[in-house]
Motif scaffolding. Structure first.
Motif, PDB file in Angstrom:
ATOM      1  N   GLN A  72       0.894  -1.306   0.104  1.00  0.00           N
ATOM      2  CA  GLN A  72      -0.064  -0.043   0.229  1.00  0.00           C
ATOM      3  C   GLN A  72       0.985   1.446   0.106  1.00  0.00           C
ATOM      4  O   GLN A  72       1.651   1.491   0.786  1.00  0.00           O
ATOM      5  N   ALA A  75      -2.820   6.081  -1.975  1.00  0.00           N
ATOM      6  CA  ALA A  75      -3.933   5.564  -2.021  1.00  0.00           C
ATOM      7  C   ALA A  75      -4.032   4.323  -3.094  1.00  0.00           C
ATOM      8  O   ALA A  75      -4.903   3.596  -3.535  1.00  0.00           O
ATOM      9  N   TYR A  77      -2.717   0.748  -4.239  1.00  0.00           N
ATOM     10  CA  TYR A  77      -2.455  -0.740  -3.790  1.00  0.00           C
ATOM     11  C   TYR A  77      -2.228  -1.894  -4.605  1.00  0.00           C
ATOM     12  O   TYR A  77      -2.420  -1.667  -5.945  1.00  0.00           O
ATOM     13  N   THR A  95      -6.486   2.337  -7.225  1.00  0.00           N
ATOM     14  CA  THR A  95      -6.726   3.356  -6.506  1.00  0.00           C
ATOM     15  C   THR A  95      -8.056   3.228  -5.806  1.00  0.00           C
ATOM     16  O   THR A  95      -8.932   2.425  -5.705  1.00  0.00           O
ATOM     17  N   GLN A  96      -8.575   4.501  -5.127  1.00  0.00           N
ATOM     18  CA  GLN A  96      -9.647   4.456  -4.474  1.00  0.00           C
ATOM     19  C   GLN A  96     -10.827   4.583  -5.496  1.00  0.00           C
ATOM     20  O   GLN A  96     -11.956   4.396  -5.307  1.00  0.00           O
ATOM     21  N   GLU A  97     -10.304   4.896  -6.723  1.00  0.00           N
ATOM     22  CA  GLU A  97     -11.643   5.366  -7.981  1.00  0.00           C
ATOM     23  C   GLU A  97     -11.478   4.063  -8.701  1.00  0.00           C
ATOM     24  O   GLU A  97     -12.595   3.759  -9.270  1.00  0.00           O
ATOM     25  N   ARG A 111     -14.744  -0.291 -11.193  1.00  0.00           N
ATOM     26  CA  ARG A 111     -14.942   0.464 -10.267  1.00  0.00           C
ATOM     27  C   ARG A 111     -15.310   0.176  -8.885  1.00  0.00           C
ATOM     28  O   ARG A 111     -15.431   0.664  -7.867  1.00  0.00           O
ATOM     29  N   ASP A 128     -11.754  -1.978  -0.980  1.00  0.00           N
ATOM     30  CA  ASP A 128     -11.542  -0.600  -0.540  1.00  0.00           C
ATOM     31  C   ASP A 128     -11.650  -0.280   0.903  1.00  0.00           C
ATOM     32  O   ASP A 128     -11.095   0.656   1.220  1.00  0.00           O
ATOM     33  N   LYS A 129     -12.292  -1.246   1.835  1.00  0.00           N
ATOM     34  CA  LYS A 129     -12.476  -1.264   3.064  1.00  0.00           C
ATOM     35  C   LYS A 129     -11.264  -1.809   3.813  1.00  0.00           C
ATOM     36  O   LYS A 129     -10.775  -1.456   4.705  1.00  0.00           O
ATOM     37  N   ARG A 131      -8.245  -1.943   3.250  1.00  0.00           N
ATOM     38  CA  ARG A 131      -6.847  -0.970   3.537  1.00  0.00           C
ATOM     39  C   ARG A 131      -6.811  -0.526   4.904  1.00  0.00           C
ATOM     40  O   ARG A 131      -5.947  -0.543   5.631  1.00  0.00           O
ATOM     41  N   TRP A 132      -8.079  -0.272   5.337  1.00  0.00           N
ATOM     42  CA  TRP A 132      -8.086   0.309   6.809  1.00  0.00           C
ATOM     43  C   TRP A 132      -8.421  -0.847   7.971  1.00  0.00           C
ATOM     44  O   TRP A 132      -7.762  -0.684   9.017  1.00  0.00           O
ATOM     45  N   ALA A 139     -13.255   2.012   8.120  1.00  0.00           N
ATOM     46  CA  ALA A 139     -13.014   2.750   7.140  1.00  0.00           C
ATOM     47  C   ALA A 139     -13.741   4.140   7.356  1.00  0.00           C
ATOM     48  O   ALA A 139     -14.800   4.193   7.928  1.00  0.00           O
TER      49      ALA A 139
END
Length: 205
Positions: A72, A75, A77, A95-97, A111, A128-129, A131-132, A139
């Protein structure tokens, strides 16, 4: 003599951190955030980049296990899953997008990597979640229900349709000043159960 006493105190503190960091969680969970949670949350949130080696196993519509390599960087990964899980290596970069999923001779740009993995491979990860969650954080920008242990660490988390149980933490000096990070956690959504075991934390590259 004073130097020896300080050395003994430092050694005792290190042993205590090691024991508390690697032990499975015990005692009742508490729903109210402990006083130390805000400071811990800020320290975890400051980790913009990290790497880890670990393993993933799944039970549900598709079952199996795989080795996990994750890098990571802010943003961006990259997750590589290799082994029987998914019937071959899977590379997820994004990325986040947007994310690109490579599996065998397929290259998928999406997406919504969570939904794409489920529809194409029969299993999924909340990319996307996660990662947190892998750091022991909810998240951001999404409602969450949380429970904590006595060391102000997440014990249970419910968010975005997933339930995350933190089963074990371990010391992670590579990402100091946060010395204990999740080692074992399980994620469930409906019939799907995913377990993640972190073998080694590394600084981001």
């Amino acid at each position: 003599m004073r130097h020896a006493a300080r050395w003994i105190e430092a050694l005792a503190l290190g042993v205590a951190l090691l024991i508390s960091g690697c032990a499975t969680l015990g005692g009742p969970a508490q729903s109210e955030a402990p006083a130390d949670w805000q400071a811990r949350q800020q320290a975890l949130g400051a980790i913009a980049s990290f790497g880890l080696e670990g393993r993933v196993s799944a039970r549900g519509p598709v079952s199996g296990s795989a080795n996990l390599l994750w890098n990571q960087r802010d943003a961006d990964y990259s997750l590589r899953l290799s082994g029987p899980f998914g019937a071959g290596a899977v590379l997820i970069e994004g990325t986040q997008e947007q994310a690109t999923i490579r599996h065998k001779d397929q290259t998928l740009v999406t997406r919504d990597p969570e939904a794409t993995l489920r529809s194409q491979l029969g299993w999924t990860l909340p990319v996307d979640k996660l990662r947190w969650w892998i750091l022991g954080l909810p998240a951001p920008n999404a409602p969450a229900q949380t429970q904590f242990d006595a060391q102000a660490r997440l014990r249970n988390l419910t968010q975005a349709g997933w339930t995350v149980n933190y089963e074990e933490y371990r010391t992670a000096p590579a990402l100091a000043p946060v010395f204990d990070l999740p080692r074992r956690l399980s994620l469930t959504q409906g019939e799907l159960s995913v377990r993640v075991l972190v073998d080694q934390w590394e600084p981001g590259t």
